[in-house]
Design an enzyme around this catalytic site. Structure first.
Site, PDB file in Angstrom:
ATOM      1  N   GLU A  67      55.915 -15.736 -17.617  1.00  0.00           N
ATOM      2  CA  GLU A  67      56.425 -17.086 -17.871  1.00  0.00           C
ATOM      3  C   GLU A  67      57.261 -17.089 -19.144  1.00  0.00           C
ATOM      4  O   GLU A  67      56.939 -16.403 -20.116  1.00  0.00           O
ATOM      5  CB  GLU A  67      55.237 -18.043 -18.028  1.00  0.00           C
ATOM      6  CG  GLU A  67      55.611 -19.470 -18.362  1.00  0.00           C
ATOM      7  CD  GLU A  67      54.382 -20.347 -18.630  1.00  0.00           C
ATOM      8  OE1 GLU A  67      54.492 -21.578 -18.475  1.00  0.00           O
ATOM      9  OE2 GLU A  67      53.325 -19.803 -19.001  1.00  0.00           O
ATOM     10  N   LYS A  85      58.098 -25.976 -12.954  1.00  0.00           N
ATOM     11  CA  LYS A  85      56.648 -26.022 -13.116  1.00  0.00           C
ATOM     12  C   LYS A  85      56.109 -27.430 -12.874  1.00  0.00           C
ATOM     13  O   LYS A  85      56.523 -28.393 -13.524  1.00  0.00           O
ATOM     14  CB  LYS A  85      56.277 -25.554 -14.525  1.00  0.00           C
ATOM     15  CG  LYS A  85      54.786 -25.393 -14.792  1.00  0.00           C
ATOM     16  CD  LYS A  85      54.594 -24.873 -16.211  1.00  0.00           C
ATOM     17  CE  LYS A  85      53.137 -24.587 -16.551  1.00  0.00           C
ATOM     18  NZ  LYS A  85      53.004 -24.098 -17.944  1.00  0.00           N
ATOM     19  N   CYS A  89      51.741 -20.413 -14.360  1.00  0.00           N
ATOM     20  CA  CYS A  89      50.657 -20.546 -15.337  1.00  0.00           C
ATOM     21  C   CYS A  89      49.642 -21.656 -15.033  1.00  0.00           C
ATOM     22  O   CYS A  89      48.753 -21.482 -14.209  1.00  0.00           O
ATOM     23  CB  CYS A  89      51.258 -20.711 -16.726  1.00  0.00           C
ATOM     24  SG  CYS A  89      50.122 -20.238 -18.077  1.00  0.00           S
TER      25      CYS A  89
END
Length: 258
Positions: free
Chosen positions: A44, A110, A144
Site C-alpha cells: 500500500e 480504498k 489494508c
C-alpha cells in the site's frame, strides 16, 4: 491457457514521502525478478509510505507512477498491482492500480479509510469494487483496512484470488495473520497479503508477514524480513476444492449497499 499464475510479493521498506527514491528502489527489485512471473504485488502507498499529508506529494507524481508501472509491466511481461497517493480534482485517494503488460489499467479507491489514523479526513473513500480477469484468473484487489470487513470481500462473483496490499503495523500483526487466513477459508480463494517492513515517520514499526494462503487456509509462503516471496497459484486446486466441498453454495444471500 495456463492453469497456473506465478506471483512475486515485494516486501520492502519505504522511503517517507519520496516517490522518486521508492520507484528507483522498486525498479531495481523488479528488474531482478525471474522472467516467469505473471503478477508482481507491491505494498500500500508504495511510493510514500502511509502518509496523512498527501499535499506534501507533487500532484503529478500519481500519473508518473502509473506510467512507471506501465513501463515495468511491459519490461517484465507481468502485471503490477499496488496502491499510491493519487490526486484528482480537489480530492486525494488511496488508489490501487492494476497495470497489465499491454498497458491496460484499472483502479480501485480504498473503501474503508482508516479512521484511527484520520485517513477518512484526508482521503476520499471509494464506492466500487474491482474485479480483474488476468491470464485465466479472476482477481479481486483490496487495500489494508478493507481486510477487517468481510462483507466487502464476500465472494459473490466467483473470484479466484483476493489481494490485500497494506501498511499494517507490528502492534496489530496478529490480526493481519488471522484475517488473511479467514478470508481465504470463508471465500474459498487464494489470498495474497503484501505488507511493508521498516519504520515510518510516525514511528510505526512494520514487520511484514506478507503471505499467500490457499483456499483451505494453508500457508504457502510468509516472511518477516525485506525480501521477495514467490508462489504459484493453481486453478485446478481452486476448482477441485470448490467442487468437493461446495461451501460457497451455502453462503447467506443478501445485497450490499454502499
Amino acid at each position: 491457457m495456463s492453469t497456473e499464475l506465478h506471483i512475486a510479493l515485494v516486501q520492502c521498506p519505504l522511503v517517507w514521502e519520496d516517490p522518486v527514491a521508492n520507484r528507483e528502489n522498486l525498479e531495481r527489485i523488479i528488474l531482478s525478478l525471474s522472467s516467469s512471473i505473471d503478477l508482481i504485488v507491491l505494498p500500500e502507498m508504495f511510493t510514500t509510505g502511509f502518509t496523512m499529508t498527501p499535499a506534501n506529494i507533487a500532484r503529478e507524481e500519481g500519473e508518473k507512477t502509473v506510467e512507471w508501472m506501465q513501463a515495468m509491466a511491459t519490461l517484465k511481461n507481468a502485471a503490477l498491482v499496488g496502491s499510491i497517493v493519487f490526486a484528482e480534482g480537489e480530492h486525494y485517494y488511496n488508489r490501487l492500480w492494476f497495470v497489465e503488460p499491454d498497458n491496460k489499467i484499472a483502479s480501485y479507491n480504498k473503501r474503508h479509510t482508516f479512521t484511527l489514523a484520520g485517513e477518512d479526513k484526508v482521503y476520499t473513500a471509494g464506492e466500487n469494487r474491482l474485479l480483474i480477469n488476468f491470464r485465466g484468473f479472476r482477481i479481486f484487489p483490496l487495500i489494508c483496512y478493507d481486510l477487517r470487513f468481510p462483507v466487502w470481500a464476500r465472494n459473490t462473483e466467483g473470484y479466484d484470488v483476493l489481494i490485500y496490499v497494506a501498511n499494517w503495523p507490528e502492534k496489530r500483526i496478529a490480526a493481519w495473520d488471522a484475517l488473511l487466513k479467514a478470508r481465504a477459508i470463508e471465500n474459498m480463494a487464494y489470498v495474497i497479503g503484501v505488507n511493508r517492513v521498516g519504520t515510518d515517520n510516525y514511528g510505526h514499526e512494520y514487520v511484514g508477514h506478507s503471505a499467500v494462503y490457499d483456499v483451505l487456509g494453508n500457508t504457502l509462503v510468509c516472511s518477516k524480513v525485506a525480501t521477495v516471496l514467490y508462489a504459484t497459484l493453481d486453478k485446478e486446486h481452486i476448482e477441485t476444492q470448490r467442487e468437493k466441498l461446495r461451501f460457497l453454495e451455502d453462503r447467506d444471500q443478501f445485497s450490499l449497499q454502499v
